[in-house]
Design a protein around this motif. Structure first.
Motif, short mmCIF file in Angstrom:
data_model
loop_
_atom_site.label_atom_id
_atom_site.label_comp_id
_atom_site.label_asym_id
_atom_site.label_seq_id
_atom_site.Cartn_x
_atom_site.Cartn_y
_atom_site.Cartn_z
N UNK A 55 15.76 1.92 5.87
CA UNK A 55 14.84 1.22 6.76
C UNK A 55 15.61 0.09 7.44
N UNK A 56 15.29 -0.18 8.70
CA UNK A 56 16.11 -1.09 9.49
C UNK A 56 16.01 -2.55 9.06
N UNK A 57 15.03 -2.90 8.21
CA UNK A 57 14.87 -4.27 7.72
C UNK A 57 14.16 -4.21 6.37
N UNK A 58 14.25 -5.28 5.57
CA UNK A 58 13.59 -5.30 4.26
C UNK A 58 12.09 -5.07 4.38
N UNK A 100 5.39 1.59 -1.76
CA UNK A 100 5.79 1.56 -0.35
C UNK A 100 7.17 2.17 -0.17
N UNK A 101 8.10 1.85 -1.07
CA UNK A 101 9.45 2.42 -0.97
C UNK A 101 9.42 3.93 -1.15
N UNK A 102 8.58 4.44 -2.06
CA UNK A 102 8.48 5.88 -2.22
C UNK A 102 7.91 6.53 -0.95
N UNK A 103 6.92 5.88 -0.34
CA UNK A 103 6.34 6.42 0.89
C UNK A 103 7.35 6.44 2.03
N UNK A 104 8.12 5.36 2.17
CA UNK A 104 9.13 5.32 3.24
C UNK A 104 10.21 6.36 2.98
N UNK A 105 10.59 6.55 1.72
CA UNK A 105 11.57 7.59 1.41
C UNK A 105 11.02 8.96 1.78
N UNK A 154 11.15 12.82 -6.93
CA UNK A 154 11.60 11.43 -7.02
C UNK A 154 12.09 11.20 -8.45
N UNK A 155 13.42 11.15 -8.60
CA UNK A 155 14.01 11.08 -9.94
C UNK A 155 14.07 9.66 -10.49
N UNK A 156 14.38 8.71 -9.63
CA UNK A 156 14.63 7.34 -10.06
C UNK A 156 13.95 6.36 -9.11
N UNK A 157 13.67 5.13 -9.59
CA UNK A 157 13.19 4.10 -8.65
C UNK A 157 14.20 3.93 -7.51
N UNK A 158 13.70 3.64 -6.33
CA UNK A 158 14.58 3.59 -5.16
C UNK A 158 14.11 2.50 -4.21
N UNK A 159 15.05 1.93 -3.51
CA UNK A 159 14.74 1.01 -2.41
C UNK A 159 15.12 1.70 -1.11
N UNK A 160 14.11 1.92 -0.28
CA UNK A 160 14.34 2.61 0.99
C UNK A 160 14.93 1.70 2.05
#
Length: 300
Positions: A195-198, A205-210, A246-252
Motif C-alpha cells: 500500500x502506498x502509505x501506512x 484491514x491488512x488482510x482485506x488490503x492483501x 493467509x498463513x501468517x499475520x501480514x502488513x500490507x
C-alpha cells in the motif's frame, strides 16, 4: 491535451481512500453495504469485491482470524451501484468458524465467497523459501512510472485517463510489461507491492488490503507465453475464481514479494498460482486463480 493543472492525489490520500472503500457498512444483522469507488467507471475491480466480502465476513466473527477464502465470480460488478453483502454463519466452533458471503447488485449475485477462521494456535511449521536473487523494490520501477514512460504509445483520446490512473497499491515488477506490444515469455513473474502509505494497525484491514492486491498481476501470468494481454484486440479476460490462504499475520503497507506462475492454459481458461513473501523471506500467503482468457474468433 492533458490538463497540466491537475494534481495527483497524495499517497496518504490514496491509502485512506482504499481503507474507506473496503470498510463495509453494516445495514442490518449480517447484511453489509460496500461503497462505490469514487470516480470508478465500468466494471468493478474483482479484488475490491473479494476484499469487501472478506470484510463483511470478518465483521461477523470475533476471536478468530481469517486463514482461507474461496470465491467465485458470477457477474461483472457495475461501478454505478453499491454492492450489498449477505453473510451466512454456517459454523462456529471452538477453534474454527466458517462464513458464506453473497455479493449482490440490483438483486443479482455477482460473487460467492466462503471464508474459514481460526483461533490462533501453535503447531508444526515449514514453508517454501523465497525465490533467490530478486532485486529489492528500491531497484525497480513502479508501474505508475512505467505508464508515464509508455505514454507516447497511447492514442491521444485515451492518454489522459491512462496517465491519471493512480493505484493505492505500489507495484514494482521485475519484468516490466508493455500494455501495447506484449512479447512472449515464460509464465513466471515477480513483483514487489505494498500500500502506498501506512494504513494503521488493524489486522483485519491488512488482510482485506492483501486480498485486494492479490488480484493484481496474477491472471496476466497465464497470457505471457502467448504474447497477449487484456488490451490485445479481441482478447476477453475476466477472473473466474480466486482462492487465498493467509498463513501468517501480514502488513500490507510493507513491501511484499508476489511470485506468480501459470502451470496450464487451455479451453479459454488460464490457471495462475501465487506465493507472497515478506522482505525477510517469510511465506505469508498463497493464491490460486483461474481466469477467462478467450481470444474471440473474429480476431484470430
Amino acid at each position: 491535451m492533458t490538463d497540466d493543472t491537475w494534481t495527483p492525489p497524495s499517497p496518504e490520500t490514496l491509502a485512506a481512500a482504499l481503507v474507506d472503500l473496503l470498510d463495509v457498512e453494516e445495514i442490518d444483522t449480517d447484511l453489509y453495504r460496500g461503497a462505490r469507488n469514487p470516480g470508478g467507471k465500468g466494471r468493478v475491480f474483482g479484488g475490491q469485491v473479494i476484499a469487501q466480502a472478506l470484510q463483511a465476513a470478518q465483521r461477523s466473527t470475533e476471536g478468530k482470524a481469517a486463514h482461507s477464502i474461496h470465491a467465485y465470480f458470477m457477474r461483472a460488478g457495475d461501478e454505478q451501484h453499491p454492492i450489498v453483502f449477505r453473510v451466512v454463519r454456517d459454523f462456529e466452533g471452538k477453534s474454527f468458524a466458517t462464513r458464506r458471503v453473497v455479493a449482490l447488485q440490483k438483486g443479482q449475485p455477482i460473487l460467492n465467497l466462503a471464508a474459514s477462521f481460526q483461533v490462533e494456535e501453535d503447531g508444526l511449521h515449514h514453508h517454501d523459501a523465497m525465490p533467490a536473487d530478486i532485486p529489492p523494490p528500491e531497484n525497480l520501477t513502479s508501474e505508475s512510472e512505467l505508464r508515464r514512460e509508455q505514454a507516447h504509445e497511447i492514442p491521444e483520446k485515451f492518454r489522459e485517463m491512462f496517465l491519471r490512473r493512480r493505484s493505492p497499491i505500489d507495484i514494482r515488477p521485475l519484468y516490466p510489461r508493455s500494455w501495447f506490444t506484449p512479447v512472449k515469455r515464460d509464465p513466471v513473474n515477480y513483483s514487489w507491492f505494498r500500500c502506498v502509505a501506512p494504513i494503521g494497525d488493524d489486522p483485519a484491514t491488512h488482510r482485506a488490503v492483501l486480498a485486494y492486491a492479490s488480484d493484481m498481476a496474477l491472471m496476466a501470468t497465464s497470457m505471457m507465453p502467448h504474447g497477449v494481454n487484456w488490451m490485445t484486440p479481441g482478447m476477453q479476460s475476466a477472473s473466474l475464481d480466486h482462492a487465498l490462504w493467509l498463513h501468517e499475520p501480514v502488513r500490507a503497507d510493507e513491501w511484499l514479494l508476489y511470485a506468480t506462475d501459470s502451470p496450464w492454459a487451455g479451453h479459454g481458461r488460464g490457471m495462475n498460482r501465487g506465493s507472497i513473501y515478506t522482505r525477510d523471506g517469510r511465506l505469508v500467503a498463497s493464491v490460486a486463480q483461474e481466469g477467462l482468457i478467450r481470444m474471440r474468433s473474429e480476431h484470430r
